[in-house]
Design a protein around this motif. Structure first.
Motif, PDB file in Angstrom:
ATOM      1  N   LEU A  30       0.834  -1.198   0.000  1.00 43.49           N
ATOM      2  CA  LEU A  30       0.000   0.000   0.000  1.00 43.49           C
ATOM      3  C   LEU A  30       0.876   1.257   0.000  1.00 43.49           C
ATOM      4  N   ARG A  31       1.875   1.250   0.841  1.00 41.57           N
ATOM      5  CA  ARG A  31       2.787   2.389   0.950  1.00 41.57           C
ATOM      6  C   ARG A  31       3.440   2.695  -0.397  1.00 41.57           C
ATOM      7  N   ALA A  36       4.230   5.682  -5.405  1.00 38.16           N
ATOM      8  CA  ALA A  36       4.496   5.601  -6.841  1.00 38.16           C
ATOM      9  C   ALA A  36       3.354   6.196  -7.664  1.00 38.16           C
ATOM     10  N   GLY A  37       2.136   6.143  -7.134  1.00 34.38           N
ATOM     11  CA  GLY A  37       1.005   6.697  -7.845  1.00 34.38           C
ATOM     12  C   GLY A  37       0.288   5.712  -8.748  1.00 34.38           C
ATOM     13  N   GLU A  39      -0.345   1.100  -9.473  1.00 31.05           N
ATOM     14  CA  GLU A  39      -0.006  -0.285  -9.151  1.00 31.05           C
ATOM     15  C   GLU A  39       1.139  -0.780 -10.030  1.00 31.05           C
ATOM     16  N   ARG A  40       1.173  -0.328 -11.279  1.00 33.73           N
ATOM     17  CA  ARG A  40       2.226  -0.787 -12.192  1.00 33.73           C
ATOM     18  C   ARG A  40       3.611  -0.341 -11.706  1.00 33.73           C
ATOM     19  N   LEU A  41       3.733   0.941 -11.354  1.00 39.25           N
ATOM     20  CA  LEU A  41       5.025   1.442 -10.884  1.00 39.25           C
ATOM     21  C   LEU A  41       5.403   0.822  -9.541  1.00 39.25           C
ATOM     22  N   ALA A  42       4.400   0.594  -8.686  1.00 38.33           N
ATOM     23  CA  ALA A  42       4.673  -0.049  -7.401  1.00 38.33           C
ATOM     24  C   ALA A  42       5.176  -1.469  -7.617  1.00 38.33           C
ATOM     25  N   ALA A  43       4.567  -2.185  -8.553  1.00 35.75           N
ATOM     26  CA  ALA A  43       4.995  -3.559  -8.850  1.00 35.75           C
ATOM     27  C   ALA A  43       6.434  -3.578  -9.347  1.00 35.75           C
ATOM     28  N   LEU A  76      -5.800   5.297 -10.037  1.00 33.81           N
ATOM     29  CA  LEU A  76      -6.127   5.043  -8.640  1.00 33.81           C
ATOM     30  C   LEU A  76      -6.018   6.343  -7.860  1.00 33.81           C
ATOM     31  N   ILE A  77      -7.091   6.734  -7.223  1.00 31.17           N
ATOM     32  CA  ILE A  77      -7.111   7.957  -6.423  1.00 31.17           C
ATOM     33  C   ILE A  77      -7.253   7.561  -4.950  1.00 31.17           C
TER      34      ILE A  77
END
Length: 313
Positions: A30-31, A36-37, A39-43, A76-77
């Protein structure tokens, strides 16, 4: 990616928090999504698949019983509750995030480094005076300077990249302790021999027709100047936009335009030749030097805090 995220073990990923069913790994995901803004960048940052990120976020929402995001145009907001939750998560992970840097720091066998985070504007006056005093006290000290926006300054301190930060309120009292060092009101910054030099106060009406060096809309000084001009029914003539305090003075001194900042920042430019006058309408800004909550301050850090307060006063 920070040290704590990179090195967590598979077993640790399934540990929940006080029997709540919330897993540490879910909080870390979640963090990263909120930072990252997407899910793709977080992954990519976490080196896992995007479906894995989505699944963990969904499971976390089901466990805690409220939504963390809403979707708008495939984006995602984060909800207000998500941002509040993130502050709690950041506070919890602050100690973990310091472990990696602390290991590297101790490997160097140098325990006399003081890291200070502050907007770049403070490098014109305050920080050089502070560093000079620290070096006069002991030549064995090394001072590291980190810069950025106020939000980035807070992140430097929160994540252990800096021991102390210089910023303005509000700050999250659950995460940081601080000491007040000064208050300031808005001023208009202009080059020498400008017509504003003959005035006691510069007003929004005076900015009509003036070229303006303007900071991002998220800052209060933007609200004081640009929005005030718009309220008068005029269109502000913005010629340069910048994103952090300290980036305006060069453009002002080049004669490109005037800028609205606050008195503490403007005083940092005193040796450069820029002039300033009180600006109305204005606001009051309260500046502090801050550190991680409940951190035990060394004598060196206490001395640095004292010198920051003296240098700004």
């Amino acid at each position: 990616m920070n040290w704590a995220l990179r090195d967590i073990t598979s077993r640790d990923r399934v540990v929940d928090i006080d029997g709540s069913g919330v897993r540490i790994r879910q909080l870390q995901i979640l963090r990263e999504v909120m930072r990252a803004g997407s899910e793709r960048l977080a992954a990519q940052a976490l080196r896992i698949t995007q479906p894995a990120v989505s699944q963990n976020i969904k499971q976390l929402e089901e466990t805690i019983g409220f939504a963390l995001f809403r979707r708008e145009n495939n984006r995602l907001i984060p909800t207000d509750k998500a941002w509040e939750f993130l502050r709690t998560i950041d506070a919890a992970f602050a100690g973990l995030d310091r472990i990696g840097p602390a290991i590297e720091f101790l490997k160097s066998n140098d325990t006399r480094v003081i890291a200070i985070a502050a907007p770049s504007a403070f490098s014109f006056g305050t920080l050089p005076r502070v560093v000079k005093k620290i070096r006069e006290k002991s030549r064995s000290y090394t001072v590291q300077i980190k810069s950025g926006t106020y939000q980035q300054i807070a992140e430097h301190v929160l994540n252990g990249r800096a021991d102390l930060g210089i910023s303005r309120l509000p700050l999250d009292g659950r995460i940081f302790d601080w000491m007040p060092i000064g208050a300031a009101t808005n001023v208009c910054l202009f080059p020498p021999n400008h017509q504003f030099a003959s005035q006691q106060v510069v007003t929004a009406e005076d900015l009509v027709g003036e070229a303006i060096i303007d900071i991002d809309p998220q800052f209060a000084s933007h609200q004081m100047s640009v929005n005030a001009v718009r309220y008068l029914g005029a269109t502000p003539q913005i010629v340069v936009e910048y994103d952090a305090n300290g980036h305006d003075v060069g453009f002002v001194l080049a004669g490109i335009g005037v800028s609205v900042t606050n008195e503490i920042i403007a005083k940092e430019y005193s040796g450069l030749g820029a002039e300033f006058r009180p600006f109305e309408p204005g606001a009051i800004y309260h500046y502090v030097v801050f550190w991680q909550k409940e951190r035990q301050l060394s004598d060196g850090l206490r001395y640095a805090i004292e010198q920051v307060a003296i240098a700004i006063s």
